[in-house]
Design a protein around this motif. Structure first.
Motif, short mmCIF file in Angstrom:
data_model
loop_
_atom_site.label_atom_id
_atom_site.label_comp_id
_atom_site.label_asym_id
_atom_site.label_seq_id
_atom_site.Cartn_x
_atom_site.Cartn_y
_atom_site.Cartn_z
N GLY A 224 68.85 58.83 69.70
CA GLY A 224 67.76 58.32 69.05
C GLY A 224 68.33 57.16 67.97
N PHE A 225 69.73 57.34 67.86
CA PHE A 225 70.41 56.39 66.75
C PHE A 225 70.63 54.95 67.45
CE2 PHE A 225 74.24 54.40 65.13
CZ PHE A 225 74.20 54.51 63.69
N GLY A 226 70.36 54.17 66.52
CA GLY A 226 70.72 52.60 66.99
C GLY A 226 69.74 51.87 67.72
N GLY A 227 70.09 50.57 67.64
CA GLY A 227 69.24 49.64 68.37
C GLY A 227 67.68 49.43 67.68
N PHE A 228 66.81 49.04 68.42
CA PHE A 228 65.54 48.81 67.76
C PHE A 228 64.63 49.85 67.61
CE2 PHE A 228 60.89 47.76 68.14
CZ PHE A 228 60.83 47.10 66.93
N SER A 229 65.00 50.75 68.42
CA SER A 229 64.18 52.23 68.44
C SER A 229 64.79 52.97 67.03
CB SER A 229 64.74 53.11 69.54
OG SER A 229 64.25 54.44 69.37
N GLY A 230 66.18 52.93 66.74
CA GLY A 230 66.77 53.60 65.52
C GLY A 230 66.12 53.05 64.34
N ILE A 231 65.94 51.57 64.30
CA ILE A 231 65.10 50.89 63.22
C ILE A 231 63.93 51.21 63.01
CG2 ILE A 231 64.37 48.91 62.40
CD1 ILE A 231 66.94 47.40 63.58
N ILE A 232 62.96 51.47 64.07
CA ILE A 232 61.75 51.92 63.91
C ILE A 232 61.52 53.58 63.47
CG2 ILE A 232 59.66 52.22 65.17
CD1 ILE A 232 60.17 49.34 64.64
N SER A 233 62.48 54.13 63.83
CA SER A 233 62.65 55.61 63.60
C SER A 233 62.74 55.67 62.08
CB SER A 233 63.54 56.37 64.36
OG SER A 233 63.34 56.58 65.72
N GLY A 234 63.61 54.79 61.62
CA GLY A 234 63.98 54.74 60.04
C GLY A 234 62.65 54.32 59.50
N VAL A 235 62.04 53.32 60.12
CA VAL A 235 60.68 52.62 59.16
C VAL A 235 59.69 54.07 59.07
CG1 VAL A 235 58.61 51.59 59.72
CG2 VAL A 235 60.64 50.46 60.18
N SER A 236 59.57 54.97 59.81
CA SER A 236 58.72 55.99 59.73
C SER A 236 59.14 57.01 58.58
CB SER A 236 58.66 56.92 61.21
OG SER A 236 58.04 55.99 62.28
N MET A 237 60.61 57.16 58.74
CA MET A 237 61.20 58.17 57.57
C MET A 237 60.94 57.40 55.85
SD MET A 237 64.72 59.85 57.66
CE MET A 237 65.08 61.22 56.26
N ILE A 238 61.21 55.89 56.25
CA ILE A 238 61.22 55.19 54.69
C ILE A 238 59.95 55.03 54.23
CG2 ILE A 238 61.70 52.93 54.06
CD1 ILE A 238 64.41 53.17 55.44
N PHE A 239 58.77 55.00 55.09
CA PHE A 239 57.59 54.63 54.51
C PHE A 239 57.14 55.12 53.16
CE2 PHE A 239 53.16 53.35 54.88
CZ PHE A 239 53.11 51.94 55.17
N LEU A 240 57.30 56.50 53.13
CA LEU A 240 56.78 57.24 51.94
C LEU A 240 57.46 56.32 50.81
CD1 LEU A 240 59.20 59.11 50.46
CD2 LEU A 240 58.96 60.41 52.78
N ALA A 241 58.37 55.77 51.02
CA ALA A 241 59.21 55.09 49.55
C ALA A 241 58.00 53.94 49.01
CB ALA A 241 60.35 54.20 49.97
N TYR A 242 57.00 53.54 49.92
CA TYR A 242 56.25 52.54 49.42
C TYR A 242 54.69 52.92 49.19
CZ TYR A 242 59.83 49.26 51.02
OH TYR A 242 61.05 48.42 51.20
#
Length: 501
Positions: A224-242
């Motif tokens: 699941g690493f890399g590409g647009f899919s990896g970026i979106i997976s990162g969004v789900s994990m990062i969202f709690l920051a905001y």
């Protein structure tokens, strides 16, 4: 009674009821207080831990896109928060707003989602503080006994003593009053921002351009690493920051001038956070290969130490803990006000809705503190972390959709907004869609735990909240009084007619 039970879920709360009750809270918080609490809550554990982890596990150098996409979705909702908070500056933020706009039951669901956020976020930040503080003690050759260094059942631990102590200390600062918490927050946020800026300036001097290549790594379907899919997976994990700007809205009832302070506090803190997150992320992945951050819970401090800035690394770690302390203040402050709102309305035991002699919801504060201590100090926390995002996203969806109910009522039975969300109705629709999209991409276990939490909430509402709601009882009394008044008038008219005959 049956009618009340069936209709209470959609029975809308009255604006005047909240407005009168919340006037008992002291209006002491200004723009600087809200900016400090907002920035302090957003720029906390996440900025010192998430960039490296997400870069190594999901997106590579493109982690900055994950932060920006998450910021865009959060920003769309932040505009809705800003408008609603000027129209309805109530304690409880989304819970109170949705109760007025859609009904008691919908408000309860939104508030119950936020309650999960606050309980878990306080424990999450307390655990993050503990981890950073223990690394500092290790550099001084100080090691806590295993039983006092880890949560119950984790690596021989009984209680995470540092997490317990810092949560209690934060609660004591909040107990002294929202104004004191705001002043402490202002001082510590300034120090934290200076430390972050220092890291960026120093880090730029050791950036290696080859670490940015490829900026968007190729996608690996197996991991699941890399590409647009990896970026979106990162969004789900990062969202709690905001999620920090919600803590601002939760304290709207204590704003000196909510029509001015709320939009500036909410939108201003988000803009500052986006700039700092983007800068830290780009510098971090430029200093060392992104793969080097795998499993690293303190990538910022580690990056500085590895680059030869060991003393600065210690300073940044100290300031990081100071920043997490500010985040604890914001979350405990917001959580206690949400519980006060629940008790105020009879949705939970009325003791939670009582104010002490200083006009502060001390019972709600004690409850938030005790639950957070139990979660953060006595139980492993990692498996609950994404519930922070799950609960917040549900509330964000409600608030975005709430704009469609708010606008037609402004200037009629609700006050006119001093700040209006731009590009209505497109922007709130995009906010709801974006929040739903991020929620869908959360870890499957996080969605399962969120579902179980909501089931528990519905059970509590059905057994207790719907039967004890003060809003519904007040509405029934008001309806009965109107009916009695009509009956009295009708009876008087009938008597007059009889006498005239």
């Amino acid at each position: 009674m049956n009618w009340r039970k069936n209709m209470s879920f959609t029975k809308r709360a009255e604006f005047e009821t909240y407005s009168k009750k919340d006037k008992k809270l002291g209006q002491t918080l200004g723009v600087r207080d809200f900016l400090a609490l907002g920035v302090g809550t957003i720029i906390s554990t996440s900025i010192f831990t998430l960039p490296g982890v997400v870069a190594a596990e999901y997106a590579g150098p493109a982690v900055v896109f994950s932060f920006l996409i998450a910021a865009i979705v959060a920003g769309l909702v932040a505009f809705a928060y800003a408008e609603m908070s000027t129209v309805m500056p109530f304690a409880g933020s989304a819970y109170s707003w949705i109760s007025v706009l859609f009904g008691e039951g919908f408000g309860w669901v939104a508030g119950w989602a936020l309650l999960a956020e606050y309980f878990i976020a306080v424990a999450f930040v307390g655990s993050g503080f503990s981890a950073t503080f223990k690394s500092l003690l290790a550099q001084l050759n100080i090691t806590l006994p295993t039983a006092l260094a880890n949560p119950f059942g984790t690596n021989g631990g009984i209680v995470d003593l540092i997490s317990l102590v810092i949560i209690v200390v934060s609660a004591l600062v909040v107990w002294r009053g929202a104004n004191d918490a705001g002043l402490v927050g202002q001082v510590l946020v300034v120090l934290k921002v200076l430390a972050i800026v220092t890291f960026v300036v120093v880090g730029i001097t050791v950036i290696k351009p080859q670490n940015y290549v490829p900026f968007v790594p190729a996608h690996n379907p197996k991991t699941g690493f890399g590409g647009f899919s990896g970026i979106i997976s990162g969004v789900s994990m990062i969202f709690l920051a905001y999620i920090g700007f919600d803590s601002i809205a939760a304290n709207a009832a204590e704003a000196k001038n909510p029509k001015r302070t709320m939009p500036i506090g909410i939108l201003g803190s988000l803009v500052i956070a986006v700039v700092l997150f983007s800068a830290v992320t780009l510098v971090l992945v430029g200093m060392h290969p992104y793969s080097a951050y795998a499993g690293n819970a303190a990538p910022v401090s580690w990056a500085l130490a590895e680059a030869g800035f060991s003393k600065l690394s210690v300073v940044v770690s100290v300031v990081a803990d100071a920043g997490m302390f500010v985040a604890l203040l914001g979350m405990i402050l917001a959580g206690s006000r949400l519980l006060y709102a629940f008790g105020r309305d009879g949705m939970l035991p009325p003791a939670l809705g009582k104010l002490d002699k200083r006009g502060l919801p001390t019972n709600g504060l004690i409850t938030v503190t005790v639950v957070a201590v139990i979660v953060g100090a006595f139980f492993p926390f990692a498996f609950l972390a994404q519930l922070i995002s799950a609960g917040t996203l549900i509330a964000f969806i409600f608030v975005s959709l709430g704009m469609f109910a708010l606008r037609p009522r402004e200037g009629k039975d609700l006050p006119e907004a001093s700040y209006k969300m731009p590009f209505y109705p497109v922007m709130p629709a995009l906010g709801a869609i974006g929040s739903a999209f991020v929620f869908e991409n959360l870890d499957s276990l996080a969605k399962l735990y969120a579902s179980l939490w909501f089931i528990l909430g519905i059970i509590i509402y059905a057994i207790y909240g719907s039967k004890h709601s003060k809003r519904i009882q007040a509405a029934e009394i008001k309806t009965a009084e109107k009916a009695q008044s009509v009956a009295t008038v009708a009876s008087s008219d009938a008597n007059v007619e009889t006498l005239s005959r």
